[in-house]
Design an enzyme around this catalytic site. Structure first.
Site, PDB file in Angstrom:
ATOM      1  N   ARG A  67    -101.405  41.762   2.548  1.00  0.00           N
ATOM      2  CA  ARG A  67    -102.775  41.251   2.710  1.00  0.00           C
ATOM      3  C   ARG A  67    -102.876  39.733   2.848  1.00  0.00           C
ATOM      4  NH1 ARG A  67    -101.124  42.157  -2.060  1.00  0.00           N
ATOM      5  NH2 ARG A  67    -101.603  40.826  -3.824  1.00  0.00           N
ATOM      6  N   LYS A  80     -96.264  29.093  -1.785  1.00  0.00           N
ATOM      7  CA  LYS A  80     -97.321  29.504  -0.857  1.00  0.00           C
ATOM      8  C   LYS A  80     -98.055  28.317  -0.239  1.00  0.00           C
ATOM      9  CE  LYS A  80     -98.444  33.887  -3.041  1.00  0.00           C
ATOM     10  NZ  LYS A  80     -99.495  34.661  -3.732  1.00  0.00           N
ATOM     11  N   CYS A 181    -105.801  43.170  -9.454  1.00  0.00           N
ATOM     12  CA  CYS A 181    -105.106  43.873  -8.374  1.00  0.00           C
ATOM     13  C   CYS A 181    -103.770  44.415  -8.871  1.00  0.00           C
ATOM     14  CB  CYS A 181    -104.957  43.003  -7.142  1.00  0.00           C
ATOM     15  SG  CYS A 181    -104.275  41.407  -7.442  1.00  0.00           S
TER      16      CYS A 181
END
Ligand SMILES: [Zn+2]
Length: 334
Positions: A67, A80, A181
């Site tokens: 995602r 990241k 999540c």
């Protein structure tokens, strides 16, 4: 070149050439570079927002690729924020992109949001959102709250004079109270939809236009959107009483397992004694150790460690905090 690049949005009455100029003069700060962050960043940079800063503490993991739209298999293990900066700069070299590899805390959040036209929430936890709320209300910066878990998303623009996030959620939830999540998963179309709503509100704020009022709640699976009215709480600790207790908190969480990851983060109370290169030399005797992109990666017998310059360490391969602390003490120190 510029006319063509943005012609599809300058054609729009909602943006137009005047709105485009305002976007180009704006500074957007994105807190978090996961699913919401990567989607939001792509929209901001493609739209030509002049300066974009993204702050994130984590490294790319295989389970992120489902995602998190700026990352590829080759990026696994890299910070990241750095990968995002490189990719975004390739997408639009007119935009100044600043990728900051940091763990957001009371000590740095004000510095990160300072000078922002708008701040976009793309974190995965309420602790950081309460910090962002305090910092943005204190410095009179509008921000957009956004969350996405399972099939449910939420978006709410927050105004410095209120209603703010604490008008809606007066206190931090207890650990384990909210789904993450990690525990319930996430459908990959949800963060893209939530980021679309979030960035649209940010566009309005950057143009000095009125954003939507209230809290938008959507169920992407059922295809249902609901707008909930939100009122300023006249007794709100943050926007009414201006008591910024999250900014003043001195303690830091020592260890926490990371959302959606089989990993634990350890934040030591003290900084590293030597630098990362000293640590690399020591660890090279015990396993494979290298410094890439300003982070040290070390493969030990027990787990893979990623050590940042301030000593913060991500221990992959476990969600067991006690085990992670043992690994940390063994290789990095107490
Ligand atoms: Zn408030």
């Amino acid at each position: 070149m510029k006319e063509n690049r943005y012609s599809r949005q300058t054609l729009l009455p909602e943006i137009g050439p005047g709105g485009q100029k305002k976007l180009e003069k704006s500074r957007a700060v994105v807190i978090g570079c996961g699913a919401l962050g990567t989607n939001a960043l792509s929209f901001l940079v493609r739209a030509g927002v002049g300066q974009v800063l993204v702050a994130d503490r984590d490294i790319v993991d295989l389970s992120n690729l489902q995602r998190q739209t700026l990352f590829s298999e080759r990026d696994i293990g890299r910070p990241k924020a750095k990968v995002a900066q490189e990719i975004l700069q390739e997408i639009n070299s007119d935009v100044e992109v600043d990728g900051q590899v940091v763990d957001i805390s009371h000590a740095n959040v004000e510095k990160l949001v300072k000078g922002a036209t708008v701040v976009l929430d793309a974190t995965d936890n309420m602790d950081t959102r309460f910090l962002v709320n305090d910092a943005c209300v204190k410095h009179a910066i509008p921000w957009v709250y956004a969350g996405a878990v399972g099939v449910t998303g939420m978006v709410m623009p927050v105004f410095p004079k209120g209603p703010c996030l604490r008008c809606v959620f007066p206190a931090l939830p207890q650990p384990g109270q909210l789904p993450t999540c990690d525990t319930v998963g996430i459908v990959n179309t949800l963060p893209a939809a939530v980021a679309s709503l979030e960035v649209t509100e940010a566009f309005k704020i950057m143009q000095g236009k009125e954003p939507m009022m209230g809290l938008m709640v959507l169920d992407i699976w059922l295809g249902e959107f609901q707008k909930i009215n939100v009122k300023k709480n006249p007794a709100c600790q943050t926007c009414a009483k201006r008591d910024f207790k999250y900014l003043e908190a001195r303690e830091r969480k020592f260890a926490a397992s990371l959302c959606g990851r089989n990993a634990v983060q350890i934040v030591p109370a003290r900084e590293l004694r030597g630098g990362l290169s000293d640590l690399r030399k020591q660890l090279a005797k015990l396993g494979d150790a290298k410094v890439v992109d300003g982070v040290l990666r070390f493969k030990s017998k027990e787990a893979d460690l990623t050590v940042f310059a301030d000593g913060r360490t991500i221990i992959a391969g476990t969600t067991n905090i006690a085990k992670a602390k043992t690994v940390f003490s063994k290789y990095i120190g107490d």
